[in-house]
Design an enzyme around this catalytic site. Structure first.
Site, mmCIF file in Angstrom:
data_model
loop_
_atom_site.group_PDB
_atom_site.id
_atom_site.type_symbol
_atom_site.label_atom_id
_atom_site.label_comp_id
_atom_site.label_asym_id
_atom_site.label_seq_id
_atom_site.Cartn_x
_atom_site.Cartn_y
_atom_site.Cartn_z
ATOM 1 N N CYS A 1 -24.755 56.682 22.015
ATOM 2 C CA CYS A 1 -26.217 56.641 21.890
ATOM 3 C C CYS A 1 -26.684 56.908 20.464
ATOM 4 O O CYS A 1 -27.860 56.723 20.158
ATOM 5 C CB CYS A 1 -26.852 57.632 22.859
ATOM 6 S SG CYS A 1 -27.090 56.928 24.499
ATOM 7 N N ASP B 1 -27.526 50.026 30.863
ATOM 8 C CA ASP B 1 -27.162 50.799 29.667
ATOM 9 C C ASP B 1 -25.805 50.331 29.178
ATOM 10 O O ASP B 1 -24.977 49.859 29.966
ATOM 11 C CB ASP B 1 -27.098 52.293 29.992
ATOM 12 C CG ASP B 1 -27.773 53.139 28.924
ATOM 13 O OD1 ASP B 1 -27.629 52.791 27.744
ATOM 14 O OD2 ASP B 1 -28.441 54.124 29.275
ATOM 15 N N ASP C 1 -32.680 62.022 32.147
ATOM 16 C CA ASP C 1 -31.385 62.399 31.557
ATOM 17 C C ASP C 1 -31.512 62.325 30.041
ATOM 18 O O ASP C 1 -32.253 61.512 29.491
ATOM 19 C CB ASP C 1 -30.238 61.531 32.073
ATOM 20 C CG ASP C 1 -30.387 60.055 31.749
ATOM 21 O OD1 ASP C 1 -31.532 59.590 31.600
ATOM 22 O OD2 ASP C 1 -29.362 59.351 31.665
ATOM 23 N N LYS D 1 -28.344 53.823 18.929
ATOM 24 C CA LYS D 1 -29.580 53.263 19.485
ATOM 25 C C LYS D 1 -30.597 52.994 18.378
ATOM 26 O O LYS D 1 -30.551 53.583 17.296
ATOM 27 C CB LYS D 1 -30.191 54.232 20.503
ATOM 28 C CG LYS D 1 -29.422 54.331 21.810
ATOM 29 C CD LYS D 1 -30.106 55.250 22.801
ATOM 30 C CE LYS D 1 -31.368 54.617 23.349
ATOM 31 N NZ LYS D 1 -31.907 55.380 24.501
ATOM 32 N N ASP E 1 -29.279 57.334 34.820
ATOM 33 C CA ASP E 1 -30.642 56.894 35.082
ATOM 34 C C ASP E 1 -30.950 56.866 36.573
ATOM 35 O O ASP E 1 -32.063 57.179 37.001
ATOM 36 C CB ASP E 1 -30.867 55.497 34.485
ATOM 37 C CG ASP E 1 -30.925 55.517 32.969
ATOM 38 O OD1 ASP E 1 -31.228 56.588 32.402
ATOM 39 O OD2 ASP E 1 -30.663 54.475 32.348
ATOM 40 N N SER F 1 -18.014 39.230 30.664
ATOM 41 C CA SER F 1 -17.183 39.693 29.560
ATOM 42 C C SER F 1 -17.169 38.638 28.471
ATOM 43 O O SER F 1 -17.303 37.432 28.739
ATOM 44 C CB SER F 1 -15.753 39.976 30.032
ATOM 45 O OG SER F 1 -15.157 38.792 30.539
#
Length: 711
Positions: free
Chosen positions: A399, A439, A597, A402, A462, A514
């Site tokens: 994260c 996410d 979260d 981000k 989440d 993928s």
């Protein structure tokens, strides 16, 4: 083409973090073989250096000085570190099996796991004693014993050179106390030394106050004593064994060992299986048998490195290792004194300890002072601002990669989105309430299985934060350029781990996508079902306590690890926190008014989003916020995640008084749940701690909309 742009096509697995492999990792980091993916497997993130163990036991060195940080070395050489003990090696499938994770495939493997001095066949040993090898667990246990004044009796089973060194070191550490130290040796003390050195060792043991029992054997061990074969007993509340060192049992199942269980190797350090090499104490050199000693492991390193590269590249002849006939033995005598012996000649002098200390420190400095990666070579001419956009340090993963909260708000506002939004969207289908969220994580570890585990837990956060039960998931996976074989291995490992995490949470993976890209990225879209109204950000009420389920600090920890600044033990503990599912915690928090979260925008950012949606204010009790081990020290040194400046700039009114305050803006990966809970929250916190969460009340909701303050 840049060497780092080449696809990975071969898997090299180093089983064990012994001295030989540690030196290979350091050399590999400075001159890697392009196209090879390296994996290092060891149960401990730090490998204890045997040369400094007696000095640590005596109190001359701190515990940290003893460890070769395998996590840091793995980062340096671009390898993945896998924490675990090998169960078996399937040579037909070329796979290595460990408990609790999918098998690890190899094209070429090397074994350097050392030996064990545990005595499982001796009654009571496993329960009441500890082997001096492996060194790491022994060192950790001794640290606790050394600081415990109540210990009175210490027994060392085994009177070889290593056992005598430990006994004298223990006696030195406990000098001035009533502690007795006894060595029990089945044969004669100092086996392997010449007569003069052996006599000198006996005098040193006597000078140190160590009792020596020769020609005696330990028969069994109880809680307070070692019982000998003649029926006598020695009172003891700390017992260690260093007699009868032996290889690990799994090695004997490979079909590559001698009658004693050691991997037999030829002069090229290759076993009977050309795809497996071995070195260090776990290997028996059939061409030149030698006693087990670290000096041989150190000198095997350049030969083994050359041979591994030669096999992987298909170029060059394999070199032969020719061990010296004898080596200088420097034996610690407890205090800062040492005994030297070679070719039967020996002498004792305090200056020898200083010499030994200098040798040992020089060896460890090779791992403490790893060369920094060079700054990227930027083309010229280039657009103005390129260097500023790159920044002074590499982009964080997880994260920490981000987009900043303020930039995200502005961009989404242009599209008519109503920020701050919620953790997941709520879909109504008839009477059913379903939540959906997505996410993904940019790789911060070379271990695809570990990244998949954390990414799955992170995505599920989440759904749990909305009070929903996970239902289904789709996977979105980007792999770097790999050969078809490595891509298949990697994808299989990712999906096995992801399926296990999702199914444990009650969800099924129903599909995904993928592709090949610049770097590994793993993400999930997750749906969940709500039994009642979804738990949103907007329900917090003045007076509610803010309950946090996990410690914070993952952003600074991952940033420090990328810069070789974090201690491997702390990194692995942080990764364990990130990988901890929170379904049980969400169940305990079911009575909350609001929940979210903690992820990329930090504790302040996510708490403020809850307060904004609820039209309330918040006060965070900074001193009460639990922190990951080592995070505060790193923050005090000025280490920050690349997302920290944006998180900090979003709240200019908040003062940052110290490093602890700064951590409130630290971006989190797989962070804890934050719940606004009414009434008496103490039983709730106790319940969370009872199931293993480092939970705490970290603040409260106020009746002042827009207020964001530190207590």
């Amino acid at each position: 083409m840049n060497r780092s742009d080449l696809p990975l096509v071969r898997d090299l697995v180093l089983i064990g973090g012994g001295h030989t492999h540690a030196l290979i990792m350091r050399s590999w980091g400075m001159s890697p073989l392009p196209g090879v993916r390296v994996t290092v497997i060891d149960p401990e993130p730090e490998a204890a250096y045997s040369g400094m163990l007696p000095g640590f036991v005596a109190g001359h060195y701190p515990r940290a000085a003893l460890g070769i940080d395998l996590v840091r070395l793995a980062r340096f050489c671009g390898a993945r570190y896998v924490r675990g003990a090998v169960d078996r090696v399937d040579r037909d499938a070329k796979s290595i099996h460990l408990a609790g994770r999918p098998p690890i495939s190899y094209d070429l493997a090397s074994v350097d796991v050392g030996i064990s001095s545990a005595m499982p066949d001796m009654p009571g040993f496993n329960r009441h004693a500890i082997g001096a090898k492996p060194l790491g667990p022994f060192a950790d246990e001794w640290q606790r014993v050394r600081e415990d004044p109540s210990r009175r009796g210490i027994v060392v089973i085994g009177g070889g050179v290593a056992g005598c060194e430990l006994a004298m070191a223990m006696a030195h550490a406990r000098r001035g106390t009533a502690t007795t130290v006894t060595v029990v040796q089945q044969g004669r003390i100092g086996t392997g030394l010449g007569s003069k050195a052996s006599a000198c060792l006996r005098r040193a043991l006597a000078d140190a106050g160590v009792t020596v029992l020769e020609g005696r054997s330990a028969h069994r061990i109880t809680e307070d004593a070692v019982h000998l074969d003649d029926g006598s007993r020695i009172e003891a509340d700390f017992v260690t064994g260093i007699a009868g060192a032996r290889p690990y049992d799994w090695l004997g199942t490979t079909g590559l060992t001698d009658q004693d269980g050691y991997a037999t190797v030829d002069a090229r350090l290759q076993t009977r299986d050309p795809a497996i090499f071995a070195a260090g104490d776990c290997a028996h050199m059939t061409h030149a048998p030698r006693p087990k000693a670290g000096v041989y492991a150190v000198r095997q390193a350049p030969i083994l490195l050359h041979n591994l590269k030669a096999v992987l590249s298909g170029t060059g002849e394999l070199r032969r290792y020719r061990p010296q006939k004898d080596y200088l033995k420097l034996i610690s005598l407890g205090g800062k004194s040492a005994l030297a012996e070679r070719f039967g000649v020996s002498f004792r002098n305090p200056l020898l300890w200083r010499w030994k200390d200098r040798i040992d420190r020089r060896f460890m400095d090779r791992f403490a002072t790893l060369p920094r990666p060079p700054a990227p070579d930027l083309p010229w001419p280039r657009a103005m601002g390129v260097r500023q956009a790159l920044g002074e340090k590499p982009l964080c993963g997880g994260c920490g990669a981000k987009i900043g909260q303020q930039a995200l708000r502005r961009a989404l506002a242009q599209g008519g989105e109503d920020m701050p939004g919620d953790d997941a969207a709520v879909l109504l289908t008839g009477q059913a309430r379903q939540v959906i969220s997505t996410d993904h994580l940019r790789a911060f570890t070379e271990d695809p299985g570990l990244l998949a585990r954390i990414a799955a837990v992170h995505a599920l956060g989440d759904v749990w934060a909305m009070g929903a039960r996970p239902q289904a998931a789709t996977a979105s996976i980007v792999l770097p350029r790999l050969s078809d074989a490595l891509a298949e291995r990697t994808l299989r490992e990712i999906m096995l781990v992801a399926r296990e995490v999702m199914e444990s949470a009650g969800a099924s993976i129903v599909g995904g996508h993928s592709t090949i890209g610049a770097e590994m990225t793993i993400g999930f879209t997750v749906t969940g079902l709500c039994a009642g109204p979804a738990l949103t950000l907007a329900g917090a009420q003045p007076g509610d306590a803010l309950i946090l389920t996990k410690p914070i600090g993952s952003g600074v920890m991952l940033a420090a690890e990328m810069q070789y600044e974090a201690r491997g033990r702390n990194v692995m503990r942080a990764l364990d926190v990130m990988a901890r599912p929170q379904g049980e915690a969400a169940g305990i928090l079911a009575g909350a008014h609001a929940m979210t979260d903690i992820t990329g925008f930090g504790l302040v950012g996510h708490a403020a989003a809850m307060a904004e949606a609820s039209r309330c204010g918040i006060i965070l009790d900074v001193a009460a916020v639990p922190l990951m081990d080592g995070a505060l020290r790193l923050a005090e040194r000025g280490i920050r995640s690349t997302l920290y400046p944006q998180n900090r700039d979003a709240f200019p009114e908040l003062p940052v008084r110290d490093a602890r305050d700064a951590l409130m803006f630290d971006p989190q990966t797989g962070g804890g749940l934050l719940a606004a809970y009414p009434g008496n929250h103490e039983p709730l916190v106790r319940a969370l701690r009872a199931i293993g969460f480092d939970a705490a009340a970290v603040g409260r909701i106020t009746d002042r909309p827009g207020q964001v303050a530190f207590a």
